[in-house]
Scaffold this motif. Structure first.
Motif, PDB file in Angstrom:
ATOM      1  N   ASP A 155       0.844  -1.143   0.013  1.00 25.36           N
ATOM      2  CA  ASP A 155       0.095   0.055   0.034  1.00 25.36           C
ATOM      3  C   ASP A 155       1.113   1.331   0.163  1.00 25.36           C
ATOM      4  O   ASP A 155       1.078   1.813   1.122  1.00 25.36           O
ATOM      5  CB  ASP A 155      -0.905   0.007   1.175  1.00 25.36           C
ATOM      6  CG  ASP A 155      -2.035   0.971   1.192  1.00 25.36           C
ATOM      7  OD1 ASP A 155      -1.911   1.636   0.229  1.00 25.36           O
ATOM      8  OD2 ASP A 155      -2.531   1.264   2.220  1.00 25.36           O
ATOM      9  N   LEU A 188      -9.377   2.352  -9.694  1.00 21.23           N
ATOM     10  CA  LEU A 188      -8.384   2.676  -8.466  1.00 21.23           C
ATOM     11  C   LEU A 188      -8.867   3.435  -7.262  1.00 21.23           C
ATOM     12  O   LEU A 188      -9.696   4.517  -7.698  1.00 21.23           O
ATOM     13  CB  LEU A 188      -7.061   3.490  -8.993  1.00 21.23           C
ATOM     14  CG  LEU A 188      -6.113   2.803  -9.976  1.00 21.23           C
ATOM     15  CD1 LEU A 188      -4.947   3.695 -10.369  1.00 21.23           C
ATOM     16  CD2 LEU A 188      -5.626   1.477  -9.403  1.00 21.23           C
ATOM     17  N   GLU A 189      -8.983   2.874  -6.389  1.00 24.20           N
ATOM     18  CA  GLU A 189      -9.685   3.377  -4.948  1.00 24.20           C
ATOM     19  C   GLU A 189      -8.505   3.381  -3.884  1.00 24.20           C
ATOM     20  O   GLU A 189      -8.172   2.302  -3.327  1.00 24.20           O
ATOM     21  CB  GLU A 189     -10.639   2.648  -4.628  1.00 24.20           C
ATOM     22  CG  GLU A 189     -11.420   3.309  -3.444  1.00 24.20           C
ATOM     23  CD  GLU A 189     -12.722   2.620  -3.258  1.00 24.20           C
ATOM     24  OE1 GLU A 189     -13.103   2.373  -2.183  1.00 24.20           O
ATOM     25  OE2 GLU A 189     -13.536   2.079  -4.085  1.00 24.20           O
ATOM     26  N   PRO A 190      -8.030   4.624  -3.478  1.00 25.62           N
ATOM     27  CA  PRO A 190      -7.062   4.578  -2.376  1.00 25.62           C
ATOM     28  C   PRO A 190      -7.728   4.161  -1.019  1.00 25.62           C
ATOM     29  O   PRO A 190      -8.810   4.606  -0.843  1.00 25.62           O
ATOM     30  CB  PRO A 190      -6.502   6.075  -2.456  1.00 25.62           C
ATOM     31  CG  PRO A 190      -7.980   6.867  -2.921  1.00 25.62           C
ATOM     32  CD  PRO A 190      -8.395   5.810  -3.760  1.00 25.62           C
ATOM     33  N   GLN A 191      -7.058   3.442  -0.465  1.00 25.82           N
ATOM     34  CA  GLN A 191      -7.419   2.922   0.850  1.00 25.82           C
ATOM     35  C   GLN A 191      -6.825   4.140   2.098  1.00 25.82           C
ATOM     36  O   GLN A 191      -7.474   4.033   3.077  1.00 25.82           O
ATOM     37  CB  GLN A 191      -6.810   1.699   1.234  1.00 25.82           C
ATOM     38  CG  GLN A 191      -7.172   0.358   0.440  1.00 25.82           C
ATOM     39  CD  GLN A 191      -8.794   0.378   0.701  1.00 25.82           C
ATOM     40  OE1 GLN A 191      -9.136   0.149   1.677  1.00 25.82           O
ATOM     41  NE2 GLN A 191      -9.314   0.391  -0.480  1.00 25.82           N
ATOM     42  N   ASN A 210      -5.729  10.779  -0.197  1.00 25.68           N
ATOM     43  CA  ASN A 210      -6.840  10.936  -1.188  1.00 25.68           C
ATOM     44  C   ASN A 210      -6.442  10.318  -2.744  1.00 25.68           C
ATOM     45  O   ASN A 210      -7.225  10.639  -3.427  1.00 25.68           O
ATOM     46  CB  ASN A 210      -6.842  12.427  -1.456  1.00 25.68           C
ATOM     47  CG  ASN A 210      -5.497  13.227  -1.818  1.00 25.68           C
ATOM     48  OD1 ASN A 210      -4.607  12.626  -2.246  1.00 25.68           O
ATOM     49  ND2 ASN A 210      -5.548  14.771  -1.861  1.00 25.68           N
ATOM     50  N   GLY A 211      -5.265   9.899  -2.662  1.00 24.10           N
ATOM     51  CA  GLY A 211      -5.042   9.120  -4.025  1.00 24.10           C
ATOM     52  C   GLY A 211      -4.355   9.970  -5.182  1.00 24.10           C
ATOM     53  O   GLY A 211      -4.241   9.544  -6.178  1.00 24.10           O
ATOM     54  N   ALA A 265      -1.962   9.032  -8.101  1.00 17.56           N
ATOM     55  CA  ALA A 265      -1.878   7.535  -8.226  1.00 17.56           C
ATOM     56  C   ALA A 265      -1.966   7.091  -9.628  1.00 17.56           C
ATOM     57  O   ALA A 265      -2.943   7.618 -10.332  1.00 17.56           O
ATOM     58  CB  ALA A 265      -3.134   6.775  -7.483  1.00 17.56           C
ATOM     59  N   SER A 266      -1.556   6.095 -10.123  1.00 19.29           N
ATOM     60  CA  SER A 266      -1.623   5.438 -11.610  1.00 19.29           C
ATOM     61  C   SER A 266      -1.284   4.184 -11.555  1.00 19.29           C
ATOM     62  O   SER A 266      -0.671   3.712 -10.514  1.00 19.29           O
ATOM     63  CB  SER A 266      -0.691   6.274 -12.309  1.00 19.29           C
ATOM     64  OG  SER A 266       0.557   6.007 -12.065  1.00 19.29           O
TER      65      SER A 266
END
Length: 77
Positions: free
Chosen positions: A23, A57-60, A63-64, A67-68
């Protein structure tokens, strides 16, 4: 959690969900074994040649931002 879908003909169908570990930011180095995921396609003639596959894609955590996901290869077996 968003679903991953396949677009077959005029229909969109869920094909599965998965998590990516670790993560945190990472990449598979040259020669390393990258992560692989398989999804069963619906038993529908239109899905033998899907128009598109959508991976969400969903960040855990956080806020992501930035992200890619790089998908290196897709195959149908």
């Amino acid at each position: 959690m968003e679903t991953n879908t396949v677009h077959c003909g005029d229909n969109t169908q869920e094909i599965g969900r998965f998590g990516i570990f670790p993560d945190e930011a990472f990449s598979a180095s040259a020669g390393a074994q990258s992560q692989r995921f398989s999804f069963p396609l619906p038993d529908d003639p239109a899905c033998r040649q899907p128009r598109a596959v959508t991976i969400h894609l969903e960040p855990q955590t956080g806020n992501g931002a930035g992200a890619s996901l790089n998908i290196g290869d897709v195959s149908r077996e």
